[in-house]
Design an enzyme around this catalytic site. Sequence first.
Site, PDB file in Angstrom:
ATOM      1  N   ASP A  45      53.231  -8.888  59.179  1.00  0.00           N
ATOM      2  CA  ASP A  45      54.258  -9.736  59.796  1.00  0.00           C
ATOM      3  C   ASP A  45      55.583  -9.632  59.023  1.00  0.00           C
ATOM      4  OD1 ASP A  45      53.511 -11.175  57.561  1.00  0.00           O
ATOM      5  OD2 ASP A  45      53.055 -13.032  58.619  1.00  0.00           O
ATOM      6  N   ASP A  84      48.233  -8.411  61.059  1.00  0.00           N
ATOM      7  CA  ASP A  84      48.440  -9.798  60.606  1.00  0.00           C
ATOM      8  C   ASP A  84      48.407 -10.787  61.753  1.00  0.00           C
ATOM      9  OD1 ASP A  84      48.724  -9.805  57.864  1.00  0.00           O
ATOM     10  OD2 ASP A  84      50.891  -9.487  57.900  1.00  0.00           O
ATOM     11  N   LYS A 112      44.264  -9.987  59.361  1.00  0.00           N
ATOM     12  CA  LYS A 112      44.550 -10.620  58.063  1.00  0.00           C
ATOM     13  C   LYS A 112      45.160 -11.990  58.314  1.00  0.00           C
ATOM     14  CE  LYS A 112      47.946  -8.987  55.201  1.00  0.00           C
ATOM     15  NZ  LYS A 112      48.928 -10.092  55.138  1.00  0.00           N
ATOM     16  N   GLU A 114      46.518 -15.725  56.100  1.00  0.00           N
ATOM     17  CA  GLU A 114      46.941 -16.233  54.794  1.00  0.00           C
ATOM     18  C   GLU A 114      46.449 -17.660  54.591  1.00  0.00           C
ATOM     19  OE1 GLU A 114      51.195 -16.067  54.405  1.00  0.00           O
ATOM     20  OE2 GLU A 114      51.300 -13.983  55.080  1.00  0.00           O
ATOM     21  N   GLU A 181      48.563 -11.337  46.458  1.00  0.00           N
ATOM     22  CA  GLU A 181      50.005 -11.065  46.331  1.00  0.00           C
ATOM     23  C   GLU A 181      50.600 -11.838  45.165  1.00  0.00           C
ATOM     24  OE1 GLU A 181      52.291 -11.271  49.942  1.00  0.00           O
ATOM     25  OE2 GLU A 181      54.196 -11.082  48.867  1.00  0.00           O
TER      26      GLU A 181
HETATM   27  O1  KIV Z   1      52.963  -8.624  56.081  1.00  0.00           O
HETATM   28  C1  KIV Z   1      52.921  -7.829  55.131  1.00  0.00           C
HETATM   29  O2  KIV Z   1      53.517  -6.768  55.178  1.00  0.00           O
HETATM   30  C2  KIV Z   1      52.147  -8.215  53.959  1.00  0.00           C
HETATM   31  C3  KIV Z   1      52.548  -7.622  52.649  1.00  0.00           C
HETATM   32  C4  KIV Z   1      52.055  -8.443  51.520  1.00  0.00           C
HETATM   33  C5  KIV Z   1      52.084  -6.248  52.435  1.00  0.00           C
HETATM   34  O3  KIV Z   1      51.247  -8.977  54.065  1.00  0.00           O
END
Ligand code: KIV
Length: 264
Positions: A45, A84, A112, A114, A181
């Site tokens: 993202d 993401d 992915k 967060e 990260e």
């Molecule tokens: O969205 C992204 O590019 C990430 C970075 C930490 C690589 O999550």
Amino acid sequence: MQSITLNTLKAMKEQKQKIAVLTCYDATFANASNKAGVDVLLVGDTLGMVLQGHETTLPVTVEQMVYHTECVKKGNTRVFLIADLPFMSYACEGDALKNAGLLMQAGAHMVKLEGDLWLVNSIKRLKESGIPVCAHIGLTPQSVNVLGGYKVQGKSDEQARKLLETAKKLEESGAAMLLLECVPTNLASKISEAVAIPVIGIGAGGGTDAQVLVLHDMLGLNERPAKFVKNFMEGQNNICSAIKAYVDAVKDGSFPDESHGYNY
Ligand code: KIV
């Protein structure tokens, strides 16, 4: 060449072979990255910042992530593809399932998200539904307003202990990969050793199983790069050889070096 799967990546961790990950947002760069030997492409993202010019990743929508995942899939022949889930697209389990499904149908092999322990139930449900998950912990840019800026996480003993516990619990709940990260180098190494799943690092030193950089950063297009970024265009004639130089440096362990990490 054979396609890279989750099993390939697990075996690479077991055999201590470094995994090269790069962000990607379109078919042309996907094709170049495949040819350069990248193992995993992340439709991040960060496209909100590097393609759209926003200051954060928060404005990115599911529709935009689906569109870019479809573009990357078209240029991809063999690389494992992570996409993401953007801000607020997985705040409840139902949304997580629905939106992750859309990304998988667009061509992702894994999604992915967060966060920390609040993700446990969603990760379980996603796995049960056939969707592998990478859990992004440490500095989580979608929470920049809660964190008070893009700061290194896990600096105190207490925070480090909590991050290690979180990593183990997310693995137990079914996460198939972690992304760390901006965490201190020694903590990132400890976490990578403590879990059996592959750990991708960015700003997390050289002890993780995999490394990722944002494409535009490693091509030297960021005028204010973070400490953990290296410009791989330096000394190269073209973008394809810069990506190849990045892959080689990750694989032989020369990137990242000490100067790219955080020590506390
Ligand atoms: O969205 C992204 O590019 C990430 C970075 C930490 C690589 O999550």
